[in-house]
Design an enzyme around this catalytic site. Sequence first.
Site, PDB file in Angstrom:
ATOM      1  N   ASP A 147       0.819  -1.214   0.000  1.00  0.00           N
ATOM      2  CA  ASP A 147       0.000   0.000   0.000  1.00  0.00           C
ATOM      3  C   ASP A 147       0.849   1.258   0.000  1.00  0.00           C
ATOM      4  OD1 ASP A 147      -2.317  -1.655   0.292  1.00  0.00           O
ATOM      5  OD2 ASP A 147      -1.835  -1.821   2.417  1.00  0.00           O
ATOM      6  N   GLY A 148       2.076   1.151  -0.422  1.00  0.00           N
ATOM      7  CA  GLY A 148       2.978   2.295  -0.449  1.00  0.00           C
ATOM      8  C   GLY A 148       4.387   1.850  -0.148  1.00  0.00           C
ATOM      9  N   SER A 172       2.512   6.870   0.798  1.00  0.00           N
ATOM     10  CA  SER A 172       1.637   6.023   1.606  1.00  0.00           C
ATOM     11  C   SER A 172       0.225   6.178   1.064  1.00  0.00           C
ATOM     12  CB  SER A 172       1.681   6.434   3.082  1.00  0.00           C
ATOM     13  OG  SER A 172       0.788   5.661   3.853  1.00  0.00           O
ATOM     14  N   ARG A 173      -0.300   5.102   0.475  1.00  0.00           N
ATOM     15  CA  ARG A 173      -1.558   5.205  -0.251  1.00  0.00           C
ATOM     16  C   ARG A 173      -2.792   5.137   0.653  1.00  0.00           C
ATOM     17  NH1 ARG A 173       1.508   1.448  -3.309  1.00  0.00           N
ATOM     18  NH2 ARG A 173       2.447   2.420  -5.147  1.00  0.00           N
ATOM     19  N   ILE A 174      -2.618   4.685   1.882  1.00  0.00           N
ATOM     20  CA  ILE A 174      -3.768   4.511   2.780  1.00  0.00           C
ATOM     21  C   ILE A 174      -3.630   5.332   4.044  1.00  0.00           C
ATOM     22  CG2 ILE A 174      -4.996   2.850   4.230  1.00  0.00           C
ATOM     23  CD1 ILE A 174      -4.531   0.735   2.218  1.00  0.00           C
TER      24      ILE A 174
END
Length: 478
Positions: A330-331, A355-357
């Site tokens: 997720d990153g 950081s995608r979340i």
Amino acid sequence: MVSPPLSAEPEIGLSVEEVGTILGVADGIAWVEGLPSVPVGEVLRSADGSRAWVFQLDETLAGCILLDQTEGLAAGLRMRRCGQRLSIGCGDALLGRVIDPLGRPLDGLRPPETEAQQPLEARSPAIIERDPVSRPLYTGNTVIDTLLPIGRGQRELLIGDDGTGKSALALDAVIHQRDQGVRCILVLIGQRRAEVAETLRLLAAHDALAHTTVVVAEAGTLPGLQYLAPFAGCALAEHWMHAGHDTLIVYDDLGKHAQAYRELSLLLRRPPGREAYPGDIFYLHSRLLERSTQLSAALGGGSMTALPIVPTQLGEVASYIPTNLISITDGQVYLSTKLTAAGMFPAIDVGTSVSRIGGKAQHPAIARECKRLRLDYLQFLELELFTRFGTRLDEGMQARVARGHLLQALFRQGRLATRPAALTMAWLVALNEGRLEGLPGPALQARLDALAAMAASAPALDAPRADWVAAVQAVTGG
């Protein structure tokens, strides 16, 4: 006189048992013949006490990974089916312990009395069994907790060349969970014994062993144990996650894990693909990392946060294994050799990292204070290139450069010097209120030390911003 009743006659039946014969043993691999119905994943046992795990099935042979190998193991010995899948003992007794991927102690203490068995291979939770990542996991690292926040249940990759500080960053995160209610599993794959000993020493010195289990597969162990190590650590974290606990697992590192899997696959004569890796190398890591998640409230609400580590060569993030892991996670937090050479620690390249979340899990108060922080810092990095050539800047640009140098000083952080969330909030408020502007290096550090002392009695993160401003003003004078 009544005669005693006759004893029941023993039942006579047919007992069928499959017994195979070892055809060859080499490099942690055994080939067994004569087990026509054995499934992949079952454990076999020989008369001399050796154990093997069925890893591959050919037309007439079973390719097995050796788990326990005695000196008497050789071709011609018989192998019997155990009817068991590979599992590991789980429970609170493993906190503070150092074990191998099969759950055997490596710390010289008695075997732990575990409360349950967890299979090493298990399906990942279904979508309906998960909840969105909504709670922050503080690592104690300023750059990550402000610009690249991580949420509980997220999978964040640590990537960079050797010597850039990936393992140190992960170890800091483990140590910082001491008072956060997070149970940690540290998986060490293919490392030298001296490196393992140093890691254990640091954990003990910072009182971090009490909430940590260390799973070790050293460089000298069989490749099968190095392959199983991350799955064993994941099974331990999974047990606590299903019990409603928050867990953090560090895989150090999945590059060596991929190499062990490639070695096993080539020994078992699987067709090689790109860079001699087998064709299912992507599935190997995806089925491992997909087990990290935030469980729904109906299933206890536990979480497993994963920090996998993968090395690069000469900064090449587009190589095979790193790109696979980037697409799964997720990153990624990218650590740069250029920043390391420039003396910037931690050497996190903010422009390449993402950081995608975690932004959705960041505390609203911290998110509000660092709203423009990333943009300001990235603009500073671009402007700094012009200043190196003696380019004259207007007053607005000079102010941006000065703010960037201030941010760079604030982002510098020594190893094993984690910062609590309260301190992060305190210096963010002080920065936005102009309380850190124009201070030389020693004066800035003194002010940060004062804010750190104040953080112990600081307002709660949910407190009104006015309370934080008042607390910061009381420390900074006015």
